[in-house]
Design an enzyme around this catalytic site. Sequence first.
Site, PDB file in Angstrom:
ATOM      1  CE  LYS A   9      99.223 187.253 127.962  1.00  0.00           C
ATOM      2  NZ  LYS A   9      99.348 186.521 126.711  1.00  0.00           N
ATOM      3  CB  SER A  25     104.709 193.129 146.715  1.00  0.00           C
ATOM      4  OG  SER A  25     104.537 194.494 147.008  1.00  0.00           O
ATOM      5  CE1 TYR A  58     103.666 190.939 149.079  1.00  0.00           C
ATOM      6  CE2 TYR A  58     105.823 189.949 148.767  1.00  0.00           C
ATOM      7  CZ  TYR A  58     105.012 190.889 149.367  1.00  0.00           C
ATOM      8  OH  TYR A  58     105.549 191.797 150.245  1.00  0.00           O
TER       9      TYR A  58
END
Length: 116
Positions: A9, A25, A58
């Site tokens: 995180k 992305s 991603y």
Amino acid sequence: MQIQVVKSKIHRVKCTGAELHYIGSITIDEDLMEAANIIQGEKVQIVNNNNGERLETYCIPGPRNSGEITLNGAAARKVSPGDVLILITYAFMDIEEARVFKPSLVFPNEDTNLLK
């Protein structure tokens, strides 16, 4: 049985850019990626604290020590530069492994997105 748990995180970074005409992305400062144990191409959930949007894409590495957090492609429509984001990755693991697993939690400087 396997369960999905938080692996990494990056908490409360500011979006530095939104590039609609890009292949897709999120670009993340490579220093932040390494600190959070996130690898190139890994699926990332983006939580936008400013508007409540949640999306997945991603990641690709951005220049080191740049503080860059840029949403590319269609995801650029879900953020504005300056929005506060939380970036999360997840991993599947056996329940016993998950009980002792400790995620990589990164709390960058909220003004610069740099590691403190």
